[in-house]
Motif scaffolding. Structure first.
Motif, PDB file in Angstrom:
ATOM      1  N   PRO A  85       0.806  -1.243   0.000  1.00 23.34           N
ATOM      2  CA  PRO A  85       0.000   0.000   0.000  1.00 23.34           C
ATOM      3  C   PRO A  85       0.829   1.277   0.000  1.00 23.34           C
ATOM      4  CG  PRO A  85      -0.844  -1.578   1.588  1.00 23.34           C
ATOM      5  CD  PRO A  85       0.478  -2.077   1.149  1.00 23.34           C
ATOM      6  N   THR A  86       2.085   1.216   0.403  1.00 24.26           N
ATOM      7  CA  THR A  86       2.914   2.421   0.502  1.00 24.26           C
ATOM      8  C   THR A  86       3.739   2.692  -0.761  1.00 24.26           C
ATOM      9  OG1 THR A  86       4.743   1.189   1.471  1.00 24.26           O
ATOM     10  CG2 THR A  86       3.076   2.072   2.994  1.00 24.26           C
ATOM     11  N   LEU A  87       3.677   1.845  -1.734  1.00 22.76           N
ATOM     12  CA  LEU A  87       4.512   1.999  -2.939  1.00 22.76           C
ATOM     13  C   LEU A  87       3.898   2.983  -3.912  1.00 22.76           C
ATOM     14  CD1 LEU A  87       5.467  -1.736  -3.605  1.00 22.76           C
ATOM     15  CD2 LEU A  87       6.845   0.034  -2.481  1.00 22.76           C
ATOM     16  N   GLU A  88       4.774   3.671  -4.640  1.00 17.49           N
ATOM     17  CA  GLU A  88       4.348   4.559  -5.721  1.00 17.49           C
ATOM     18  C   GLU A  88       4.239   3.758  -7.019  1.00 17.49           C
ATOM     19  OE1 GLU A  88       7.063   7.789  -6.052  1.00 17.49           O
ATOM     20  OE2 GLU A  88       6.887   8.405  -3.939  1.00 17.49           O
ATOM     21  N   ARG A  89       3.362   4.203  -7.887  1.00 19.00           N
ATOM     22  CA  ARG A  89       3.141   3.498  -9.159  1.00 19.00           C
ATOM     23  C   ARG A  89       3.070   4.507 -10.302  1.00 19.00           C
ATOM     24  NH1 ARG A  89       1.369  -1.873  -8.646  1.00 19.00           N
ATOM     25  NH2 ARG A  89       0.903  -2.514  -6.488  1.00 19.00           N
ATOM     26  N   ASP A  90       3.575   4.076 -11.436  1.00 17.48           N
ATOM     27  CA  ASP A  90       3.468   4.862 -12.671  1.00 17.48           C
ATOM     28  C   ASP A  90       2.249   4.334 -13.410  1.00 17.48           C
ATOM     29  OD1 ASP A  90       3.692   6.085 -15.151  1.00 17.48           O
ATOM     30  OD2 ASP A  90       5.877   5.891 -15.208  1.00 17.48           O
ATOM     31  N   ALA A  91       1.256   5.186 -13.569  1.00 17.11           N
ATOM     32  CA  ALA A  91      -0.018   4.733 -14.152  1.00 17.11           C
ATOM     33  C   ALA A  91       0.168   4.239 -15.588  1.00 17.11           C
ATOM     34  CB  ALA A  91      -1.030   5.872 -14.097  1.00 17.11           C
ATOM     35  N   LYS A  92       1.019   4.912 -16.322  1.00 19.60           N
ATOM     36  CA  LYS A  92       1.221   4.514 -17.721  1.00 19.60           C
ATOM     37  C   LYS A  92       1.829   3.121 -17.808  1.00 19.60           C
ATOM     38  CE  LYS A  92       3.248   6.192 -22.041  1.00 19.60           C
ATOM     39  NZ  LYS A  92       4.055   7.282 -22.676  1.00 19.60           N
ATOM     40  N   LEU A  93       2.856   2.858 -16.974  1.00 16.00           N
ATOM     41  CA  LEU A  93       3.508   1.550 -17.003  1.00 16.00           C
ATOM     42  C   LEU A  93       2.611   0.483 -16.361  1.00 16.00           C
ATOM     43  CD1 LEU A  93       7.166   2.529 -16.072  1.00 16.00           C
ATOM     44  CD2 LEU A  93       6.288   1.877 -18.313  1.00 16.00           C
ATOM     45  N   THR A  94       1.748   0.892 -15.453  1.00 13.43           N
ATOM     46  CA  THR A  94       0.851  -0.080 -14.835  1.00 13.43           C
ATOM     47  C   THR A  94      -0.125  -0.629 -15.861  1.00 13.43           C
ATOM     48  OG1 THR A  94       1.047   1.053 -12.697  1.00 13.43           O
ATOM     49  CG2 THR A  94      -0.819  -0.447 -12.985  1.00 13.43           C
ATOM     50  N   GLN A  95      -0.609   0.252 -16.722  1.00  8.18           N
ATOM     51  CA  GLN A  95      -1.540  -0.212 -17.760  1.00  8.18           C
ATOM     52  C   GLN A  95      -0.833  -1.014 -18.859  1.00  8.18           C
ATOM     53  OE1 GLN A  95      -3.595   3.255 -19.199  1.00  8.18           O
ATOM     54  NE2 GLN A  95      -4.627   3.683 -17.232  1.00  8.18           N
ATOM     55  N   LYS A  96       0.366  -0.594 -19.194  1.00  2.00           N
ATOM     56  CA  LYS A  96       1.096  -1.278 -20.258  1.00  2.00           C
ATOM     57  C   LYS A  96       2.554  -1.438 -19.814  1.00  2.00           C
ATOM     58  CE  LYS A  96       2.122  -1.176 -25.203  1.00  2.00           C
ATOM     59  NZ  LYS A  96       2.009  -0.397 -26.469  1.00  2.00           N
ATOM     60  N   PRO A  97       2.891  -2.550 -19.174  1.00  5.80           N
ATOM     61  CA  PRO A  97       4.268  -2.748 -18.708  1.00  5.80           C
ATOM     62  C   PRO A  97       5.249  -2.785 -19.882  1.00  5.80           C
ATOM     63  CG  PRO A  97       2.769  -4.283 -17.650  1.00  5.80           C
ATOM     64  CD  PRO A  97       2.002  -3.628 -18.769  1.00  5.80           C
ATOM     65  N   ALA A  98       6.461  -2.362 -19.602  1.00  6.91           N
ATOM     66  CA  ALA A  98       7.524  -2.385 -20.622  1.00  6.91           C
ATOM     67  C   ALA A  98       7.971  -3.821 -20.874  1.00  6.91           C
ATOM     68  CB  ALA A  98       8.694  -1.525 -20.163  1.00  6.91           C
ATOM     69  N   GLN A  99       8.327  -4.087 -22.121  1.00  6.92           N
ATOM     70  CA  GLN A  99       8.784  -5.415 -22.494  1.00  6.92           C
ATOM     71  C   GLN A  99      10.264  -5.588 -22.126  1.00  6.92           C
ATOM     72  OE1 GLN A  99       6.807  -7.814 -23.672  1.00  6.92           O
ATOM     73  NE2 GLN A  99       5.049  -6.419 -23.594  1.00  6.92           N
ATOM     74  N   VAL A 100      10.636  -6.820 -21.930  1.00  6.67           N
ATOM     75  CA  VAL A 100      12.025  -7.149 -21.593  1.00  6.67           C
ATOM     76  C   VAL A 100      12.710  -7.654 -22.861  1.00  6.67           C
ATOM     77  CG1 VAL A 100      13.562  -8.519 -20.149  1.00  6.67           C
ATOM     78  CG2 VAL A 100      11.360  -7.731 -19.251  1.00  6.67           C
ATOM     79  N   ALA A 101      13.827  -7.026 -23.220  1.00  3.53           N
ATOM     80  CA  ALA A 101      14.584  -7.459 -24.395  1.00  3.53           C
ATOM     81  C   ALA A 101      15.317  -8.762 -24.099  1.00  3.53           C
ATOM     82  CB  ALA A 101      15.576  -6.382 -24.805  1.00  3.53           C
ATOM     83  N   ARG A 102      15.339  -9.628 -25.105  1.00 10.44           N
ATOM     84  CA  ARG A 102      16.043 -10.890 -24.948  1.00 10.44           C
ATOM     85  C   ARG A 102      17.560 -10.709 -24.897  1.00 10.44           C
ATOM     86  NH1 ARG A 102      13.144 -15.314 -23.212  1.00 10.44           N
ATOM     87  NH2 ARG A 102      11.006 -15.096 -23.988  1.00 10.44           N
ATOM     88  N   GLN A 103      18.056  -9.733 -25.591  1.00  6.83           N
ATOM     89  CA  GLN A 103      19.496  -9.482 -25.615  1.00  6.83           C
ATOM     90  C   GLN A 103      19.886  -8.613 -24.422  1.00  6.83           C
ATOM     91  OE1 GLN A 103      17.439  -8.870 -28.127  1.00  6.83           O
ATOM     92  NE2 GLN A 103      17.991 -10.438 -29.642  1.00  6.83           N
ATOM     93  N   PRO A 104      20.843  -9.047 -23.628  1.00  7.01           N
ATOM     94  CA  PRO A 104      21.226  -8.233 -22.463  1.00  7.01           C
ATOM     95  C   PRO A 104      21.736  -6.848 -22.834  1.00  7.01           C
ATOM     96  CG  PRO A 104      22.082 -10.466 -22.261  1.00  7.01           C
ATOM     97  CD  PRO A 104      21.554 -10.336 -23.659  1.00  7.01           C
ATOM     98  N   ASP A 105      22.359  -6.715 -24.007  1.00  4.13           N
ATOM     99  CA  ASP A 105      22.908  -5.401 -24.363  1.00  4.13           C
ATOM    100  C   ASP A 105      21.823  -4.382 -24.688  1.00  4.13           C
ATOM    101  OD1 ASP A 105      22.835  -7.354 -26.743  1.00  4.13           O
ATOM    102  OD2 ASP A 105      22.937  -5.407 -27.742  1.00  4.13           O
TER     103      ASP A 105
END
Length: 419
Positions: free
Chosen positions: A317-337
């Motif tokens: 309950p005490t955490l902050e959230r980014d509404a934009k990222l909450t609706q559409k989370p960022a994708q994780v790239a397969r390549q570490p670089d």
């Protein structure tokens, strides 16, 4: 009875005796004297036959032996047999002129053989030249194929090799060989015309692009990419290698022990994903995945945060959230670089400080940084830790670390080449 006749043969020629000429008169041949024999009684007159004398046999020449296939010994001359009761003189061979060796005048006493110097050592036999089965003459000039003494030339410098390779459009090894006295560059170009053509294209490309190395020029020609595309791909490859090296320099034992305690104690965990949360128990950890009791195998790239169930319910309950990222989370790239944070080394100086992390699903966590692993970090208080993978980070904010803290963090890390 027939009268007894004794035959006397002519003596043969003695070896080495001269042959008498054919014009010489033949020597008289002794004839045997007949021995008186009794007369046979006369036959009766009524038979009408008269007694006749038996003819005397005439001695003839000795038979000549016929040659055969095997070498027969030369026949010896027959020894004349003297008639019984008679003493006939034996002919003796006449000695002929004998061949004698030329007389050599004796050398006077004290004379020296021609060409010999008294007191000098005997002259050794002249050795054969090179290629004739003998060693070269010591001290003399080298033979036609013998090694010629020469002063060793200094080794070529890298600048000389590069200059010759650039001028002749040949590999560096060929240019170095020519400078060392081996095959010349022009000979190599004649023997390898197809490869020499590619080197012409490479050096032409290097002349058109400043700062382009020989290896990069070859890579551009072989890949068919433009110079910009090839350099971008090369930069990514170098970054991958740098990330792998950086991960190997960080000790991962503390984070691995933290997850091992969850597995051993069967702790009920809250597993936060991009769009939902799970309550489950961790069974095992693999290189790229977790295995949970109810959920099963779950890829690590899907995990955003792991915490104890009670700690997460109290903190959420005490955490902050980014509404934009909450609706559409960022994708994780397969390549570490291509990820925002893949190198764990920038986090090491901030251990013990309060940092602010923004996750890819919009959650913002502000807590002290406890531990840094190769792929993850631990935040919070001891006994109430939060496990956050580096691939889930979008932003990282921290106060500047003091110099002494940075040195302590660097000394506390143990290199590990297994990563």
């Amino acid at each position: 009875m027939a009268p007894a006749v004794e035959v006397i043969r002519r003596p043969g020629s003695t070896p080495g005796a001269p042959v008498a000429p054919s014009s010489a008169a033949p020597s008289p041949t002794p004839r045997p004297t007949p021995r008186p024999t009794p007369v046979a009684p006369a036959a009766p007159a009524s038979s009408g036959a008269s007694a006749t004398s038996v003819p005397r046999p005439t001695p003839g020449p000795a038979p000549t032996p016929k040659p055969s296939g095997l070498a027969a010994p030369a026949p010896r001359p027959a020894t004349p047999v003297a008639p019984t009761g008679l003493s006939a003189p034996m002919p003796r061979p006449t000695p002929g002129p004998a061949t004698t060796a030329p007389a050599v005048p004796p050398r006077p006493a004290g004379a020296v053989a021609p060409g010999f110097t008294p007191g000098a050592s005997p002259r050794p036999a002249a050795p054969r030249g090179p290629g004739m089965g003998g060693p070269p003459r010591p001290g003399g000039p080298p033979g036609r194929f013998g090694p010629r003494p020469s002063t060793p030339r200094p080794p070529p410098t890298p600048e000389q090799i590069l200059a010759l390779a650039t001028r002749e459009h040949v590999p560096a090894r060929i240019a170095k060989g020519e400078l060392e006295g081996k095959m010349k560059a022009r000979i190599w170009r004649k023997l390898h015309a197809e490869e020499a053509k590619r080197f012409d294209q490479v050096y032409e490309l290097m002349g058109q692009t400043a700062g382009l190395s020989l290896g990069d020029a070859f890579g551009i020609l072989q890949s068919g990419l433009t110079v910009a595309e090839f350099m971008a791909r090369k930069e990514r490859s170098q970054r991958k290698a740098a990330i792998k090296q950086a991960r190997g320099q960080v000790d991962n034992a503390l984070v691995a022990d933290f997850l091992g305690a969850f597995i051993e104690q069967k702790t009920e965990l809250s597993v936060v994903l991009a769009e939902r949360s799970l309550l489950d128990t961790l069974l095992s950890e693999e290189a790229i995945a977790f295995t949970f009791e109810r959920t099963g195998r779950l890829e690590k790239l899907q995990v955003v945060l792991i915490a104890r169930r009670g700690d997460w319910e109290r903190l959420m309950p005490t955490l902050e959230r980014d509404a934009k990222l909450t609706q559409k989370p960022a994708q994780v790239a397969r390549q570490p670089d291509k990820r925002p944070y893949s190198d764990p080394r920038p986090f090491l100086p901030h251990i013990g400080q309060t940092v602010k992390l923004t996750l890819r699903n919009g959650i913002t966590v502000a807590a002290p940084l406890l531990r840094v692993g190769r792929f993850d970090v631990l935040l919070g208080e001891p006994g109430h830790e939060l496990f956050i993978p580096l691939h889930a980070l979008l932003r990282f904010e921290a106060p500047p670390a003091p110099a002494e803290d940075a040195s302590d963090g660097a000394d506390g890390s143990t290199p590990d080449t297994a990563g």
